[in-house]
Design an enzyme around this catalytic site. Sequence first.
Site, PDB file in Angstrom:
ATOM      1  N   ARG A  33      -7.046   0.798  -6.503  1.00 19.89           N
ATOM      2  CA  ARG A  33      -5.986  -0.122  -6.104  1.00 19.89           C
ATOM      3  C   ARG A  33      -6.407  -1.562  -6.341  1.00 19.89           C
ATOM      4  O   ARG A  33      -7.456  -1.991  -5.878  1.00 19.89           O
ATOM      5  CB  ARG A  33      -5.633   0.067  -4.628  1.00 19.89           C
ATOM      6  CG  ARG A  33      -4.532  -0.873  -4.147  1.00 19.89           C
ATOM      7  CD  ARG A  33      -4.123  -0.612  -2.711  1.00 19.89           C
ATOM      8  NE  ARG A  33      -3.144  -1.580  -2.264  1.00 19.89           N
ATOM      9  CZ  ARG A  33      -3.447  -2.731  -1.652  1.00 19.89           C
ATOM     10  NH1 ARG A  33      -4.694  -3.029  -1.408  1.00 19.89           N
ATOM     11  NH2 ARG A  33      -2.491  -3.558  -1.286  1.00 19.89           N
ATOM     12  N   GLU A  36       0.801  -1.230   0.000  1.00 18.98           N
ATOM     13  CA  GLU A  36       0.000   0.000   0.000  1.00 18.98           C
ATOM     14  C   GLU A  36       0.839   1.288   0.000  1.00 18.98           C
ATOM     15  O   GLU A  36       0.354   2.347   0.378  1.00 18.98           O
ATOM     16  CB  GLU A  36      -1.001  -0.004   1.158  1.00 18.98           C
ATOM     17  CG  GLU A  36      -1.982  -1.178   1.056  1.00 18.98           C
ATOM     18  CD  GLU A  36      -2.963  -1.245   2.198  1.00 18.98           C
ATOM     19  OE1 GLU A  36      -3.879  -0.415   2.227  1.00 18.98           O
ATOM     20  OE2 GLU A  36      -2.807  -2.149   3.047  1.00 18.98           O
ATOM     21  N   ASP A  48       7.719  -4.980 -11.143  1.00 18.50           N
ATOM     22  CA  ASP A  48       6.903  -4.551 -10.007  1.00 18.50           C
ATOM     23  C   ASP A  48       6.549  -5.775  -9.188  1.00 18.50           C
ATOM     24  O   ASP A  48       5.901  -6.697  -9.688  1.00 18.50           O
ATOM     25  CB  ASP A  48       5.644  -3.843 -10.517  1.00 18.50           C
ATOM     26  CG  ASP A  48       4.739  -3.363  -9.390  1.00 18.50           C
ATOM     27  OD1 ASP A  48       5.237  -3.211  -8.254  1.00 18.50           O
ATOM     28  OD2 ASP A  48       3.541  -3.150  -9.632  1.00 18.50           O
ATOM     29  N   GLN A 102       3.188  -6.856   0.040  1.00 20.05           N
ATOM     30  CA  GLN A 102       2.805  -7.431   1.330  1.00 20.05           C
ATOM     31  C   GLN A 102       3.706  -8.610   1.680  1.00 20.05           C
ATOM     32  O   GLN A 102       4.347  -9.211   0.823  1.00 20.05           O
ATOM     33  CB  GLN A 102       1.335  -7.845   1.308  1.00 20.05           C
ATOM     34  CG  GLN A 102       0.404  -6.647   1.299  1.00 20.05           C
ATOM     35  CD  GLN A 102      -1.053  -7.030   1.521  1.00 20.05           C
ATOM     36  OE1 GLN A 102      -1.392  -8.198   1.644  1.00 20.05           O
ATOM     37  NE2 GLN A 102      -1.908  -6.029   1.578  1.00 20.05           N
ATOM     38  N   THR A 147       1.367   2.466  -8.496  1.00 21.98           N
ATOM     39  CA  THR A 147       0.879   3.699  -9.116  1.00 21.98           C
ATOM     40  C   THR A 147       2.015   4.395  -9.860  1.00 21.98           C
ATOM     41  O   THR A 147       1.789   5.061 -10.881  1.00 21.98           O
ATOM     42  CB  THR A 147       0.278   4.638  -8.056  1.00 21.98           C
ATOM     43  OG1 THR A 147      -0.680   3.909  -7.279  1.00 21.98           O
ATOM     44  CG2 THR A 147      -0.425   5.817  -8.693  1.00 21.98           C
TER      45      THR A 147
END
Length: 451
Positions: free
Chosen positions: A276, A51, A298, A302, A56
Amino acid sequence: MGCTASTPYIEDEEDPFLQSQKANDAIEQSLQMGKQQEKNEIKLLLLGAGESRKSTVLKQLRLLHQGGFTYQERLQYSQVIWADAIQSMKILIIQARKLGIPLECDNPENRPLFEAKRMILNTKALDLIDTSVAGGSEFLNDYVLKYSERSENRRRIQSTGKAKAFDDEEKNSYSGSDKSDKNSINYEEISKNLNEEGDEKMFVKNQPKPNPKSFSNHDIASSISLLWSKDQGIKQCFARSNEFQLEGSASYYFDNVGKFAEPGYVCTDEDILKGRIKTTGITETDFSIGASKFKVLDAGGQRSERKKWIHCFEGITAVCFVLALSEYDQMLFEDERVNRMHESIMLFDTLLNSKWFKDTPFILFLNKMDLFEEKVRKVPIRKYFPDYQGRLGDSEAGIKYFEKIFLSLNRSNKPIYVKRTCATDTQTMKFVLSAVTDLIIQQNLKKSGIL
């Protein structure tokens, strides 16, 4: 004397030795060309805790250098955001109760708000979207992990309270429980898991429950908008969302809920940047920027995803580490006893000083600057970092404090370039990413001996 027969002349191409030599030369030339192409290809690795909005950053690169998003992706985000908007409002209603925040929608005399609340609590988001368009089993798995009470309770029980980095312990700590959820998932189980405990208490006795089948998207969107704009308790609960898990763009979803409720709505670039979808595994995206070829990797941030990172550590030109600066007062989704900033510090330290990246330059994105500058005016950094000496509300002092912490972790002479970013702001990111790509190209040319 008889004449001696002359030996016939053998052409070069018929000489086995020369043929073999030519074949070796061709192979050597091909290998050299391959090495040169590999030198010219720039491999960027995007890393960061969950997060942090590192994906992005990749979205912005796609907008700048790859023509943006496909029609199918735009439809997918519209489904995911609509589901998240409903669940985010439901979370605020339930969390307000847990935090003891009075809600105007709990008062049956305030009929419009009261009915709006009942409608939201009786709405099953999965009944209102096309889950196959939203992402199929991966979407359903992520949805259950985010929103079901069973998953929340399990995370709470398994919380360690310790920040973890990428290491052997991390690789071995993945129990496989999330994986079993994914394998056994079905629609009935999801619906059962999403009946939040205590919802019934929010209804006045002897009041008939509304029939969920009678709810239209328009009705639900109107209820969300009404609660968001008229119930001060909802706003108070939202202001304390650092104390529980809530989608980072929830306010954007609520402000624009009407368009997400429209059947067949196609998301804009801004919607996708705000939305998201959890990154699982490692995605590879190729870009051509000028004469340079970029490959951006990418990796999911988590904890359960980090065991996969090692597979993409070789041959990296530069590491882009994304830090969510505004999350100094928030806890991890995976372990609600661990501060997100503490986790990022531990993770950055381990990566920065890893043998894999001994001579690899790092680019540190101090992300979510807009949220950070707004938050420091209300939430003291010292409450979570007692050694901070800056003044309350001084965002510049706060930025320099965290920047100093991360730079102090460097135990080698490798360069670390710090960039302040707001990943959802296209104009700002266009400038930052252009500067970063120029920087990386120069570094790559120096490394290859051209400069």
